[in-house]
Motif scaffolding. Structure first.
Motif: not given
Length: 259
Positions: A42-51, A93-108
């Motif tokens: 996944l691209d995490i450049s600044g222009s991806m903010s809204f996505l 995974t099936l166990g952590n997928f529901q908040d996976f992207i918001p969680n990595i947003e906080q870290q990266h």
């Protein structure tokens, strides 16, 4: 063998309809019982903010996880990020997928830059560590292929390295599915100020198209573009993801990349 639909329905009911739709596309592609490891880059450049803030990337990641569950008995996909720098952030995974992207947003946090080649090297090094992500000019075989879903909304700043990585990876059992998000500049028409503004806001995907056309030891990359990842139906998305991959799988076997 992939994990059962019963397990998906029990452990992650939100994904069961997606998994069934993925199954239909896999069946049409004659890849039933096919084993592969799926990665999402996944691209995490600044222009991806809204996505990210709108939840569209989380939704897309869930669709790719559902596909991964039909190819892999671990019920997971590996997640990589790229902007100025590459990052591996673990498994969805099936166990952590529901908040996976918001969680990595906080870290990266989003980064000021886009470099495909750096993360392609990281991915190759992760799956084929003996090669260290460096140059390769002879076939390297493995038991199962790697399917990489590579998502970006812009051009890269390291075109030469990206082309080298793609060429070297053509000797490995790895398939790159590039997905561009945004309106292509070539599709923008109009004169005067409106045309100028439209082209300024659009994206030049010509380099990704060039990667699609590159020929190496195998033709292991393809590209498609959507203006919005939610503008395409689940069925159509899975059909696209299974359009060129089956042909590459057969070719990879004939070239002794898969055993």
């Amino acid at each position: 063998m992939p994990i059962s639909l019963e397990k998906i329905e029990r452990d992650a009911p939100r994904l069961i309809d997606l998994a069934k739709k993925a199954d239909i596309s896999i069946l049409k592609a004659n890849l039933t019982n096919h084993q592969a490891k799926v990665a999402l880059c996944l691209d995490i450049s600044g222009s991806m903010s809204f996505l990210y803030s709108s939840g569209k990337i989380q939704t897309l990641a869930e669709k790719i996880l559902a596909l991964g569950c039909r190819f892999d008995d671990n019920g997971s996909i590996d997640i990589f990020l790229f902007g100025q720098n590459p990052h591996r952030v673990g498994e969805m995974t099936l166990g952590n997928f529901q908040d996976f992207i918001p969680n990595i947003e906080q870290q990266h946090r989003l980064e000021a830059g886009t470099y495909y080649g750096k993360v392609m090297k990281m991915i190759r090094k992760f799956y084929f560590p003996e090669g260290n992500g460096d140059s390769r000019d002879s076939p390297f075989a493995a038991d199962e292929p790697i399917y990489v879903m590579f998502v970006t909304d812009g051009a890269t700043s390291d075109e030469e390295e990206t082309q080298n990585q793609l060429k070297w990876s053509s000797f490995e059992p790895i398939f790159w599915q590039f997905m561009g998000i945004g309106k292509p500049r070539k599709d923008v028409s109009g004169e005067g100020l409106s045309g100028f503004v439209g082209k300024a806001l659009a994206t030049d995907f010509s380099f990704l198209e060039k990667l699609d056309e590159m020929k190496g030891y195998t033709d292991n990359a393809t590209f498609f573009n959507v203006e919005d990842p939610e503008s395409i139906s689940d069925d159509e998305l899975y059909d696209i993801l299974m359009a060129e991959y089956p042909t590459w799988v057969k070719f990879a076997y004939s070239k002794k990349l898969l055993q």
